[in-house]
Motif scaffolding. Structure first.
Motif, mmCIF file in Angstrom:
data_model
loop_
_atom_site.group_PDB
_atom_site.id
_atom_site.type_symbol
_atom_site.label_atom_id
_atom_site.label_comp_id
_atom_site.label_asym_id
_atom_site.label_seq_id
_atom_site.Cartn_x
_atom_site.Cartn_y
_atom_site.Cartn_z
ATOM 1 N N LEU A 160 34.785 39.424 45.679
ATOM 2 C CA LEU A 160 34.852 39.466 46.832
ATOM 3 C C LEU A 160 35.906 39.687 47.745
ATOM 4 C CD1 LEU A 160 33.014 35.562 45.900
ATOM 5 C CD2 LEU A 160 31.830 37.869 47.377
ATOM 6 N N LEU A 161 37.039 39.569 46.435
ATOM 7 C CA LEU A 161 38.578 39.950 47.398
ATOM 8 C C LEU A 161 38.841 41.012 47.978
ATOM 9 C CD1 LEU A 161 40.306 37.694 44.795
ATOM 10 C CD2 LEU A 161 40.253 37.269 47.150
ATOM 11 N N VAL A 162 38.426 42.147 47.307
ATOM 12 C CA VAL A 162 39.075 43.558 47.703
ATOM 13 C C VAL A 162 38.054 44.225 47.705
ATOM 14 C CG1 VAL A 162 41.433 43.675 45.528
ATOM 15 C CG2 VAL A 162 39.325 44.419 44.831
ATOM 16 N N GLY A 163 37.293 44.294 47.598
ATOM 17 C CA GLY A 163 35.743 45.374 47.605
ATOM 18 C C GLY A 163 34.812 45.437 46.295
ATOM 19 N N TYR A 164 34.906 47.071 46.608
ATOM 20 C CA TYR A 164 33.737 47.746 45.787
ATOM 21 C C TYR A 164 34.793 48.560 44.466
ATOM 22 C CZ TYR A 164 30.212 44.337 46.021
ATOM 23 O OH TYR A 164 29.224 43.343 46.279
ATOM 24 N N ALA A 197 38.623 56.062 38.571
ATOM 25 C CA ALA A 197 39.034 55.492 39.424
ATOM 26 C C ALA A 197 37.152 55.834 40.951
ATOM 27 C CB ALA A 197 39.159 54.768 40.577
ATOM 28 N N ARG A 198 37.269 57.462 41.013
ATOM 29 C CA ARG A 198 36.525 57.550 42.218
ATOM 30 C C ARG A 198 35.233 57.402 41.349
ATOM 31 N NH1 ARG A 198 33.665 58.066 46.468
ATOM 32 N NH2 ARG A 198 33.020 59.415 47.249
ATOM 33 N N HIS A 225 40.867 49.291 43.372
ATOM 34 C CA HIS A 225 41.816 47.971 43.939
ATOM 35 C C HIS A 225 41.014 47.317 43.094
ATOM 36 C CE1 HIS A 225 43.202 49.661 47.237
ATOM 37 N NE2 HIS A 225 41.855 50.370 47.900
ATOM 38 N N LEU A 226 40.235 47.537 42.195
ATOM 39 C CA LEU A 226 38.724 46.545 41.011
ATOM 40 C C LEU A 226 39.782 46.406 40.257
ATOM 41 C CD1 LEU A 226 35.732 47.293 41.575
ATOM 42 C CD2 LEU A 226 36.430 44.706 42.038
ATOM 43 N N LEU A 274 32.940 37.697 32.367
ATOM 44 C CA LEU A 274 31.530 37.334 33.553
ATOM 45 C C LEU A 274 32.339 36.764 35.069
ATOM 46 C CD1 LEU A 274 28.994 37.099 33.847
ATOM 47 C CD2 LEU A 274 28.535 34.674 33.013
ATOM 48 N N ILE A 275 33.148 36.233 35.056
ATOM 49 C CA ILE A 275 32.765 35.277 36.471
ATOM 50 C C ILE A 275 34.005 36.655 37.444
ATOM 51 C CG2 ILE A 275 31.511 33.620 36.622
ATOM 52 C CD1 ILE A 275 35.127 32.131 36.792
ATOM 53 N N ILE A 276 35.095 37.147 36.773
ATOM 54 C CA ILE A 276 36.349 37.497 37.034
ATOM 55 C C ILE A 276 36.162 38.728 38.082
ATOM 56 C CG2 ILE A 276 39.096 38.208 36.519
ATOM 57 C CD1 ILE A 276 38.201 35.184 36.454
ATOM 58 N N PRO A 277 35.352 39.712 37.424
ATOM 59 C CA PRO A 277 34.884 40.855 38.114
ATOM 60 C C PRO A 277 34.348 40.232 39.124
ATOM 61 C CG PRO A 277 34.311 41.689 35.928
ATOM 62 C CD PRO A 277 34.374 40.029 35.791
ATOM 63 N N HIS A 278 33.333 39.537 39.677
ATOM 64 C CA HIS A 278 32.716 38.800 40.516
ATOM 65 C C HIS A 278 34.076 38.429 42.127
ATOM 66 C CE1 HIS A 278 28.299 39.867 39.002
ATOM 67 N NE2 HIS A 278 28.911 38.813 38.067
ATOM 68 N N MET A 279 34.758 37.405 41.463
ATOM 69 C CA MET A 279 35.524 37.140 41.984
ATOM 70 C C MET A 279 36.395 38.511 42.637
ATOM 71 S SD MET A 279 36.774 33.851 40.028
ATOM 72 C CE MET A 279 37.860 33.486 41.490
ATOM 73 N N VAL A 280 36.516 39.156 41.880
ATOM 74 C CA VAL A 280 37.596 40.274 42.455
ATOM 75 C C VAL A 280 36.739 41.030 43.230
ATOM 76 C CG1 VAL A 280 39.031 42.312 41.992
ATOM 77 C CG2 VAL A 280 39.101 39.784 40.252
#
Length: 320
Positions: A262-266, A204-205, A270-271, A254-260
């Motif tokens: 917005l929810l949890v950051g980068y 992840a890091r 968490h992603l 396409l859209i789920i990574p962008h939505m997430v």
């Protein structure tokens, strides 16, 4: 920074929403069943719920998690927010093989059909890897070669559709638009998905650093050649499993990574898990709508991922 600063609250909300979606999907369909049928083995609806609907729900969750995680990886790999798992062209490999099985009339067990599509998509991924790897994996080459391969497979699929019989064409079109109606539980998917999730959580890091650019990651001590190659292989595997199991389902990756984001950051710690959860829930919602909106007619799930995905993406495009 994501909208939710308290991770425990976000996970609580996610779990409650997922449980609500699963229970709703178990109870609705061509026949709406009473809630006591969930545990009453004497109910006439008991077998409908647990032998027909439950395996389909599990498949929807697995496929949604695979596509959303693959989307997260490919967007990080090619540094393109419009990247989608099908950018690799591996869906065409699975489609070509599985449509040939339909045309030839071969009667295969669901697991064998899955394996045929899986092998076809992996061969397509290996071809893309061969074309895009020159001492290191080049993201721009992946994008260009993937698009060209996708067009090549699309031409072959069009040829198969043009020469198939009417009944075969209907089956093929359903599969090409994404169809979970005949998918059965496949024990390989959850095992492989869990293994890849654990491997990615360990990295992840490094994925956080890679998202800021290959040069920055290299200066921070990340072996970008190795990490890019691993991301490519995992994206290909995840997409191959999803396509082989349910056909080509758009917009999830396409859209789920962008939505997430917005929810949890980068941060990928968490992603990664949240993308899987949200992607699984999104596809389950779309499949439940596909089963119920024109009841008793069942529609391809890809219709509803697109109908939901288009306005969501346009809204996300204003936020990002």
């Amino acid at each position: 920074m994501g909208v939710f600063h308290n991770a425990s609250k976000l996970w609580l909300v996610s779990v409650l929403l997922m449980l609500g979606l699963i229970i709703t999907a178990l109870l609705v369909g061509s026949v709406t069943t009473p809630i006591n049928a969930l545990w009453d083995a004497n109910s006439p609806y008991y077998e409908v719920i647990w032998q027909l609907r439950f395996p389909r729900i599990i498949n929807a969750l697995m496929v949604g998690a695979c596509l959303s995680l693959a989307g997260l990886l490919i967007q990080n790999l090619v540094k393109n927010p419009l990247a989608d798992p099908y950018l690799l062209g591996v869906s065409g490999g699975a489609a070509a093989v599985q449509l040939l099985v339909i045309v030839t009339g071969l009667s295969l067990a669901p697991l064998m059909l899955f394996l045929f599509g899986f092998v076809g998509s992996l061969l397509a991924a290996l071809l893309l890897l061969k074309l895009s790897y020159h001492g290191e994996l080049r993201p721009n080459k992946i994008t260009l070669n993937g698009v060209v391969l996708a067009f090549g497979f699309a031409a072959f699929i069009s040829f198969v559709l043009a020469t198939a019989s009417g009944q075969q064409v209907k089956s093929m079109m359903f599969w090409l638009m994404g169809d979970l109606s005949f998918a059965q539980f496949n024990w390989l998917m959850p095992i492989l998905l869990l293994i890849m999730m654990l491997l990615l959580m360990k990295k992840a890091r490094a994925l956080d650093l890679l998202a800021r650019g290959d040069l920055f990651a290299q200066k921070s001590g990340v072996n970008t050649k190795q990490l890019n190659l691993q991301s490519f292989v995992m994206t290909a595997l995840l997409t191959s499993m999803a396509v082989a199991q349910a056909g080509t389902i758009g917009f999830v990756g396409l859209i789920i990574p962008h939505m997430v984001r917005l929810l949890v950051g980068y941060q990928h710690k968490h992603l990664i898990p949240m993308s899987m959860v949200v992607g699984a829930g999104f596809l389950l919602l779309a499949d439940t709508l596909a089963r119920t909106v024109m009841n008793p007619i069942q529609l391809p799930v890809g219709i509803f991922t697109a109908m939901i995905g288009v306005p969501v993406f346009l809204w996300l495009n204003r936020k990002l």
